[in-house]
Design a protein around this motif. Sequence first.
Motif, PDB file in Angstrom:
ATOM      1  N   SER A  55      43.070  56.457  12.613  1.00 32.35           N
ATOM      2  CA  SER A  55      41.811  57.160  12.322  1.00 32.35           C
ATOM      3  C   SER A  55      40.824  56.964  13.459  1.00 32.35           C
ATOM      4  CB  SER A  55      41.189  56.616  11.044  1.00 32.35           C
ATOM      5  OG  SER A  55      40.646  55.326  11.267  1.00 32.35           O
ATOM      6  N   GLY A  56      41.066  55.948  14.267  1.00 29.52           N
ATOM      7  CA  GLY A  56      40.195  55.643  15.388  1.00 29.52           C
ATOM      8  C   GLY A  56      40.634  54.319  15.969  1.00 29.52           C
ATOM      9  N   ARG A  57      40.132  54.023  17.157  1.00 30.82           N
ATOM     10  CA  ARG A  57      40.494  52.771  17.811  1.00 30.82           C
ATOM     11  C   ARG A  57      39.584  51.672  17.321  1.00 30.82           C
ATOM     12  NH1 ARG A  57      40.429  55.208  23.955  1.00 30.82           N
ATOM     13  NH2 ARG A  57      41.752  57.006  23.484  1.00 30.82           N
ATOM     14  N   THR A  58      40.118  50.484  17.244  1.00 34.37           N
ATOM     15  CA  THR A  58      39.235  49.323  17.102  1.00 34.37           C
ATOM     16  C   THR A  58      39.418  48.487  18.365  1.00 34.37           C
ATOM     17  OG1 THR A  58      40.944  48.122  15.849  1.00 34.37           O
ATOM     18  CG2 THR A  58      39.227  49.236  14.569  1.00 34.37           C
ATOM     19  N   ASP A  59      38.337  47.848  18.810  1.00 38.25           N
ATOM     20  CA  ASP A  59      38.361  47.062  20.038  1.00 38.25           C
ATOM     21  C   ASP A  59      39.156  45.779  19.892  1.00 38.25           C
ATOM     22  OD1 ASP A  59      36.804  48.788  21.480  1.00 38.25           O
ATOM     23  OD2 ASP A  59      34.926  47.714  21.094  1.00 38.25           O
ATOM     24  N   ARG A  60      39.396  45.161  21.023  1.00 39.10           N
ATOM     25  CA  ARG A  60      40.050  43.860  21.068  1.00 39.10           C
ATOM     26  C   ARG A  60      39.302  42.866  20.169  1.00 39.10           C
ATOM     27  NH1 ARG A  60      41.041  40.405  26.641  1.00 39.10           N
ATOM     28  NH2 ARG A  60      41.829  38.527  25.616  1.00 39.10           N
ATOM     29  N   GLY A  61      40.031  42.203  19.273  1.00 43.40           N
ATOM     30  CA  GLY A  61      39.428  41.176  18.428  1.00 43.40           C
ATOM     31  C   GLY A  61      38.773  41.677  17.155  1.00 43.40           C
ATOM     32  N   THR A 165      29.231  54.860  24.081  1.00 44.79           N
ATOM     33  CA  THR A 165      29.726  55.961  24.902  1.00 44.79           C
ATOM     34  C   THR A 165      30.737  56.735  24.079  1.00 44.79           C
ATOM     35  OG1 THR A 165      31.327  54.384  25.790  1.00 44.79           O
ATOM     36  CG2 THR A 165      29.358  54.792  27.101  1.00 44.79           C
ATOM     37  N   PRO A 166      30.809  58.045  24.288  1.00 41.62           N
ATOM     38  CA  PRO A 166      31.705  58.845  23.437  1.00 41.62           C
ATOM     39  C   PRO A 166      33.167  58.624  23.792  1.00 41.62           C
ATOM     40  CG  PRO A 166      30.640  60.234  25.085  1.00 41.62           C
ATOM     41  CD  PRO A 166      30.065  58.868  25.251  1.00 41.62           C
ATOM     42  N   PRO A 167      34.035  58.529  22.765  1.00 42.49           N
ATOM     43  CA  PRO A 167      35.455  58.324  23.023  1.00 42.49           C
ATOM     44  C   PRO A 167      36.128  59.564  23.607  1.00 42.49           C
ATOM     45  CG  PRO A 167      35.058  58.502  20.675  1.00 42.49           C
ATOM     46  CD  PRO A 167      33.726  58.579  21.340  1.00 42.49           C
ATOM     47  N   GLN A 168      35.575  60.724  23.358  1.00 37.81           N
ATOM     48  CA  GLN A 168      36.138  61.965  23.910  1.00 37.81           C
ATOM     49  C   GLN A 168      35.051  63.032  23.841  1.00 37.81           C
ATOM     50  OE1 GLN A 168      39.510  62.868  21.520  1.00 37.81           O
ATOM     51  NE2 GLN A 168      38.375  62.886  19.621  1.00 37.81           N
ATOM     52  N   GLY A 169      35.103  63.960  24.767  1.00 35.02           N
ATOM     53  CA  GLY A 169      34.039  64.957  24.824  1.00 35.02           C
ATOM     54  C   GLY A 169      32.794  64.257  25.308  1.00 35.02           C
ATOM     55  N   ASN A 170      31.702  64.936  25.341  1.00 34.38           N
ATOM     56  CA  ASN A 170      30.501  64.337  25.900  1.00 34.38           C
ATOM     57  C   ASN A 170      29.393  64.114  24.889  1.00 34.38           C
ATOM     58  OD1 ASN A 170      31.364  64.113  28.627  1.00 34.38           O
ATOM     59  ND2 ASN A 170      31.257  66.349  28.725  1.00 34.38           N
ATOM     60  N   LEU A 198      30.688  56.140  18.214  1.00 38.94           N
ATOM     61  CA  LEU A 198      30.928  56.026  19.654  1.00 38.94           C
ATOM     62  C   LEU A 198      31.589  54.673  19.918  1.00 38.94           C
ATOM     63  CD1 LEU A 198      27.340  57.144  20.777  1.00 38.94           C
ATOM     64  CD2 LEU A 198      29.392  58.581  20.671  1.00 38.94           C
ATOM     65  N   TYR A 199      32.129  54.492  21.131  1.00 43.48           N
ATOM     66  CA  TYR A 199      32.672  53.198  21.515  1.00 43.48           C
ATOM     67  C   TYR A 199      31.598  52.131  21.434  1.00 43.48           C
ATOM     68  CZ  TYR A 199      37.136  54.814  23.335  1.00 43.48           C
ATOM     69  OH  TYR A 199      38.399  55.323  23.452  1.00 43.48           O
ATOM     70  N   ARG A 200      31.930  51.001  20.859  1.00 49.39           N
ATOM     71  CA  ARG A 200      31.032  49.856  20.756  1.00 49.39           C
ATOM     72  C   ARG A 200      29.783  50.120  19.934  1.00 49.39           C
ATOM     73  NH1 ARG A 200      32.647  46.496  25.374  1.00 49.39           N
ATOM     74  NH2 ARG A 200      34.862  46.446  24.862  1.00 49.39           N
ATOM     75  N   MET A 201      29.763  51.237  19.207  1.00 52.51           N
ATOM     76  CA  MET A 201      28.521  51.635  18.542  1.00 52.51           C
ATOM     77  C   MET A 201      28.063  50.636  17.477  1.00 52.51           C
ATOM     78  SD  MET A 201      27.637  55.391  16.997  1.00 52.51           S
ATOM     79  CE  MET A 201      26.603  55.617  15.560  1.00 52.51           C
ATOM     80  N   VAL A 202      28.984  50.211  16.609  1.00 55.60           N
ATOM     81  CA  VAL A 202      28.567  49.276  15.554  1.00 55.60           C
ATOM     82  C   VAL A 202      28.084  47.968  16.169  1.00 55.60           C
ATOM     83  CG1 VAL A 202      29.218  48.069  13.446  1.00 55.60           C
ATOM     84  CG2 VAL A 202      30.226  50.302  13.945  1.00 55.60           C
ATOM     85  N   ARG A 203      28.834  47.443  17.117  1.00 50.17           N
ATOM     86  CA  ARG A 203      28.456  46.164  17.736  1.00 50.17           C
ATOM     87  C   ARG A 203      27.155  46.276  18.527  1.00 50.17           C
ATOM     88  NH1 ARG A 203      33.768  44.854  20.815  1.00 50.17           N
ATOM     89  NH2 ARG A 203      32.439  43.257  21.750  1.00 50.17           N
ATOM     90  N   THR A 236      21.647  43.268  22.871  1.00 47.43           N
ATOM     91  CA  THR A 236      22.945  42.633  23.064  1.00 47.43           C
ATOM     92  C   THR A 236      24.018  43.390  22.279  1.00 47.43           C
ATOM     93  OG1 THR A 236      22.381  41.190  21.221  1.00 47.43           O
ATOM     94  CG2 THR A 236      22.048  40.302  23.431  1.00 47.43           C
ATOM     95  N   VAL A 237      25.255  43.267  22.727  1.00 49.16           N
ATOM     96  CA  VAL A 237      26.390  43.820  21.990  1.00 49.16           C
ATOM     97  C   VAL A 237      27.005  42.658  21.214  1.00 49.16           C
ATOM     98  CG1 VAL A 237      28.642  44.929  22.167  1.00 49.16           C
ATOM     99  CG2 VAL A 237      26.786  45.622  23.708  1.00 49.16           C
ATOM    100  N   ALA A 238      27.052  42.782  19.889  1.00 45.40           N
ATOM    101  CA  ALA A 238      27.577  41.695  19.050  1.00 45.40           C
ATOM    102  C   ALA A 238      29.062  41.465  19.335  1.00 45.40           C
ATOM    103  CB  ALA A 238      27.360  42.042  17.576  1.00 45.40           C
ATOM    104  N   PRO A 239      29.541  40.224  19.202  1.00 49.10           N
ATOM    105  CA  PRO A 239      30.950  39.926  19.502  1.00 49.10           C
ATOM    106  C   PRO A 239      31.898  40.550  18.474  1.00 49.10           C
ATOM    107  CG  PRO A 239      29.862  37.987  18.599  1.00 49.10           C
ATOM    108  CD  PRO A 239      28.792  39.021  18.810  1.00 49.10           C
TER     109      PRO A 239
END
Lengths: 256, 256
Positions: A55-61, A165-170, A198-203, A236-239
Motif C-alpha cells: 500500500s506504500g513504503r515504510t522507512d527503515r526501522g 517530499t512526494p514519492p512520485q509525481g510532484n 509524502l516521504y517522512r511526512m508523519v515523522r 526535527t524529524v522524529a526517529p
Amino acid sequence: MRSHRTARRYLALIEYDGTAYYGFQRQRKSQPTIQGEIERALTRLTNQTIPVTGSGRTDRGVHATGQVISFAIEWQHGTETLQRALNANLPVDIVVLQLDVVDSNFHPRFDAKSRAYKYYIYNQTNRSPLYGRYTWHVRKPLNIDKMNMAATALIGTHDFATFGTPPQGNSTTRTLLNAHWSWQDKLLVFDIEANAFLYRMVRSIVGSLKLVGDETWTIDEFEAAFKACDRDQCGTVAPPQGLYLTSVKYGETSDQ
Amino acid sequence: MRSHRTARRYLALIEYDGTAYYGFQRQRKSQPTIQGEIERALTRLTNQTIPVTGSGRTDRGVHATGQVISFAIEWQHGTETLQRALNANLPVDIVVLQLDVVDSNFHPRFDAKSRAYKYYIYNQTNRSPLYGRYTWHVRKPLNIDKMNMAATALIGTHDFATFGTPPQGNSTTRTLLNAHWSWQDKLLVFDIEANAFLYRMVRSIVGSLKLVGDETWTIDEFEAAFKACDRDQCGTVAPPQGLYLTSVKYGETSDQ
C-alpha cells in the motif's frame, strides 16, 4: 514456466517489527527488506518469482500492524493453507495476519482511500527498558494541549511540502483526515490519517509538533513553518522506531 | 574500609526487561541477574560492596515496571545525582525510575503490604512480531467470562499450595486482593494482587485459568484443583515473558 492463467490475486494484511529491516521496499543490494522477505517466501512456495506490491513504503526501522500487500500466484490449495505456509517461511518479525482472494485488478497502493499511522513518544525523564525499542524517548515534559491545538491546522487539504517530499509525481498536496494526540499511561500517542503521505511526512509532523510540545516553538511558529511550504522550515524529524502503519482503507468492497 | 555512620538508606523504583536475565536474585555463578547488575553499578560508584534487597524475586525472563529495591550507601551528593549515576552505570534493560531516601529500618520485602502483577496473553491465531517477545501467544480463542468466573474463587485468604511453593517458611496461605482478566485490543490482560506470592504462583494461576479459557477444564475442575491444595493438580505454568511485576504497596508513610 507455467501458464499464469490460473493465477489468483491475494490481499494480505501483514504486521512487522521493522527494527532489523531497511524499510518495506526491496533494495538492489542484499540489505533485508519486508518486501524482499515476502517475495523470498513466495519463491520458496512456488519456485517462481512473484512480485509483491504494498500500500506504500515504510522507512527503515518503521513498524506496521496493518500494512496491506498484494501478489498473484497459482496455488492449488486453500487460502488458509497458503497463509500458514507463508508464515512458516517468513522470519519471526514478519507475519501474515489475514489473507484473502481479491479481484485480479486490485492494487494496494492505487486503490487505497486512506492510510493511518500511530506514533508513540515515551515522555518520561528516564529511559525505559520495556518501551525503548518501540518508542521515541523524549525527556522534557510535552504539553499535549498545545500539540493538539497546533495539529488541528493540518486537518484538511493542504500543501505539505514543509513536511515531506512526494514519492512520485510532484504534488505535495494531501488531505489529512485526522491528527490527534492522546495519553496512554506514560506514552503520548499520535493518531494520524490521510488519503496518502509524502516521504517522512508523519515523522516530520511529529518532530515539529514535539517542538511545540516542549515550547521551543509557539503554535504560530509551527503554523508559519507549515504555511511556508518549504522543506527547510521543518522542525526535527522524529526517529523511526516510534512509527507504526496501522491500517489502510479501501472502497466498500475491500475494506480493511 | 570507611565508616558506615553516614550511610543512608535508599528506596528505588525500578523497571527492567527480564529477557536477558536469570531472574532478580544474584546467582552464585556468573549468570547475569537484576540484583547482580544493580550491585555492580553501586560498587562502581562507591568502590564498596553494597547489598541490594528487593521486594521479592522475579523468575528468569520475568519483567518489572515497578519493582522496589533498597540499599544503604554513603553518598555525598544529591539523590537526583545518584539516580543519574546509577542509570549511567546500569545496562539499557534496567532503569531506576525513582529514588528516595527512606528510614534506615525500611525493608522492601518485610514491609511490603501487597504486590501487583500483570500477565499478558496475545490471543490470536497468528504469532505477533511486535508482541511476541513480551506476551504468551495462545492461538485458541479464550473465553474471558469463564476465566473471570473461575478467578473469583481465588479472592480472599486461601491455601494456594496447588499454585506454588513457599519462598520461605512452610505456609502456603496467601491473601488475594484482586484477580481479573480484561481485553486490551488483541491482548488478554490479567491483573492480580496479593499480600505476597508463592514461587511461580502467578504463572501457575494464569496457566490453569488458560485451561478454563480454552475449555480444557470446566470451572468446577479448576476449583477442584485449587481446593486440592496439591502442586500436582496445577494446570500448565504460563511462560515467563508475559509476566510483569507492576507495583509494591507499603504502609502510608512510604506508599508506592
